[in-house]
Design a protein around this motif. Sequence first.
Motif, mmCIF file in Angstrom:
data_model
loop_
_atom_site.group_PDB
_atom_site.id
_atom_site.type_symbol
_atom_site.label_atom_id
_atom_site.label_comp_id
_atom_site.label_asym_id
_atom_site.label_seq_id
_atom_site.Cartn_x
_atom_site.Cartn_y
_atom_site.Cartn_z
ATOM 1 N N TRP A 103 0.791 -1.226 0.000
ATOM 2 C CA TRP A 103 0.000 0.000 0.000
ATOM 3 C C TRP A 103 0.830 1.286 0.000
ATOM 4 C CZ3 TRP A 103 -1.890 -3.907 3.569
ATOM 5 C CH2 TRP A 103 -3.084 -4.535 3.132
ATOM 6 N N GLY A 104 2.143 1.180 0.036
ATOM 7 C CA GLY A 104 2.973 2.359 0.226
ATOM 8 C C GLY A 104 3.903 2.665 -0.921
ATOM 9 N N CYS A 105 5.056 3.217 -0.583
ATOM 10 C CA CYS A 105 5.969 3.768 -1.591
ATOM 11 C C CYS A 105 6.698 2.701 -2.393
ATOM 12 C CB CYS A 105 6.976 4.714 -0.926
ATOM 13 S SG CYS A 105 8.082 3.905 0.246
ATOM 14 N N ALA A 106 6.617 1.424 -1.994
ATOM 15 C CA ALA A 106 7.250 0.352 -2.766
ATOM 16 C C ALA A 106 6.229 -0.447 -3.574
ATOM 17 C CB ALA A 106 8.021 -0.585 -1.833
ATOM 18 N N LYS A 107 4.994 0.031 -3.641
ATOM 19 C CA LYS A 107 3.955 -0.677 -4.401
ATOM 20 C C LYS A 107 4.349 -0.772 -5.866
ATOM 21 C CE LYS A 107 -1.023 -0.696 -5.275
ATOM 22 N NZ LYS A 107 -2.330 -0.011 -5.014
ATOM 23 N N GLY A 108 4.218 -1.957 -6.428
ATOM 24 C CA GLY A 108 4.542 -2.175 -7.829
ATOM 25 C C GLY A 108 5.992 -2.509 -8.095
ATOM 26 N N LEU A 109 6.835 -2.464 -7.064
ATOM 27 C CA LEU A 109 8.250 -2.779 -7.255
ATOM 28 C C LEU A 109 8.501 -4.270 -7.057
ATOM 29 C CD1 LEU A 109 9.990 0.200 -5.401
ATOM 30 C CD2 LEU A 109 9.330 0.008 -7.813
ATOM 31 N N ASP A 110 9.542 -4.748 -7.684
ATOM 32 C CA ASP A 110 9.914 -6.153 -7.602
ATOM 33 C C ASP A 110 10.876 -6.414 -6.443
ATOM 34 O OD1 ASP A 110 12.307 -8.157 -8.764
ATOM 35 O OD2 ASP A 110 10.263 -8.913 -9.041
ATOM 36 N N THR A 111 11.767 -5.457 -6.194
ATOM 37 C CA THR A 111 12.814 -5.629 -5.194
ATOM 38 C C THR A 111 13.013 -4.327 -4.432
ATOM 39 O OG1 THR A 111 13.940 -7.239 -6.609
ATOM 40 C CG2 THR A 111 15.227 -6.292 -4.817
ATOM 41 N N GLY A 120 16.957 -1.308 17.944
ATOM 42 C CA GLY A 120 17.828 -2.213 17.206
ATOM 43 C C GLY A 120 17.876 -1.767 15.767
ATOM 44 N N VAL A 121 18.546 -2.548 14.936
ATOM 45 C CA VAL A 121 18.538 -2.315 13.491
ATOM 46 C C VAL A 121 18.050 -3.594 12.828
ATOM 47 C CG1 VAL A 121 19.899 -1.771 11.433
ATOM 48 C CG2 VAL A 121 20.443 -0.671 13.614
ATOM 49 N N GLY A 122 17.027 -3.472 11.989
ATOM 50 C CA GLY A 122 16.497 -4.628 11.280
ATOM 51 C C GLY A 122 16.345 -4.321 9.812
ATOM 52 N N VAL A 123 16.340 -5.367 8.984
ATOM 53 C CA VAL A 123 16.217 -5.205 7.543
ATOM 54 C C VAL A 123 15.189 -6.191 7.011
ATOM 55 C CG1 VAL A 123 17.415 -5.269 5.321
ATOM 56 C CG2 VAL A 123 18.613 -4.460 7.356
ATOM 57 N N GLY A 124 14.179 -5.679 6.310
ATOM 58 C CA GLY A 124 13.215 -6.504 5.603
ATOM 59 C C GLY A 124 13.480 -6.397 4.115
ATOM 60 N N ILE A 125 13.408 -7.514 3.418
ATOM 61 C CA ILE A 125 13.804 -7.543 2.003
ATOM 62 C C ILE A 125 12.687 -8.127 1.151
ATOM 63 C CG2 ILE A 125 15.456 -8.464 0.336
ATOM 64 C CD1 ILE A 125 17.498 -8.610 2.628
ATOM 65 N N LEU A 126 12.303 -7.373 0.132
ATOM 66 C CA LEU A 126 11.416 -7.850 -0.917
ATOM 67 C C LEU A 126 12.285 -8.188 -2.109
ATOM 68 C CD1 LEU A 126 8.263 -7.997 -1.704
ATOM 69 C CD2 LEU A 126 8.727 -5.871 -2.939
ATOM 70 N N ALA A 127 12.265 -9.442 -2.542
ATOM 71 C CA ALA A 127 13.109 -9.882 -3.657
ATOM 72 C C ALA A 127 12.276 -10.738 -4.598
ATOM 73 C CB ALA A 127 14.310 -10.674 -3.141
#
Length: 285
Positions: A103-111, A120-127
Amino acid sequence: MVCAIGNEKGEILERVSVPTQTPEITIPKLLEYFRDKEIEALGIGCFGPVDLNPLSETYGYITTTSKLSWRNYNICGQFKEHLRVPLGFDTDVNGSMLGEATWGCAKGLDTAIYITVGTGVGVGILAGGKLLHGMQHPEGGHILVPRREDDTYAGNCPYHGTCMEGLAAGPAIEGRWGKKAAELSGCPEVWELEAHYLAYAVTNYILLLSPQKVILGGGVMHQEQLMPLIREKVKQMLGGYVQTRELLHMDSYLVLPSLNDNQGIMGALKLGIDAKTRQGNGEWV
């Protein structure tokens, strides 16, 4: 912990916050909130590390977390037993990534990647259009980074010392400078060093994952002077080696979250929606 009710349009209809105490105190409060809501599915975005392998005997467990009372806790099992609805489960930062991708700024992106910088520091990845799992799930907050020569802080990660989290999370800022981040807004040397470490990590993520967008969230990123510094340092560290259309427009490539701090709960909502879909297709839930 945030509990919310929403619909398939991504609309959050109501929400409450519950302090994270021990499981024995916290979980009954969460269950009580949902018990009379007639929910059709539940999504959980959880602090980790967690077991995301549905074939594992400990699927749905919190594992080696620094929150000692939650170690080896079967959080999914509690909700399945008491609520008996399809359940989607992932890390909290993967949930934020999913919210922005849906629903946000990465909508329609593949990665794309979502980095949270807070306690803490965390990382979520769309691939490839999917949240990245694997042996476990990304732990990009614990990549090992060299300490800058003028930084004498030893790092505070109990596992790695001077990993990304050990050098750049909120507790590291307080440990190094003797004050909380919010009290250091007027100290440019604080944010120049913080930007150095965050840019170092972002540069490596870009080179490794080739994301179409990088999103930086979390409490530390509320410092407005930080993002421009990070963008400039990432350009310098890339050194002109990667030249893409996205990197020519750094203001729209390296960005803050777009969902008004609802990205995590909206990602959990999507996890629940997907779990319900899987059940309808006869798949595991």
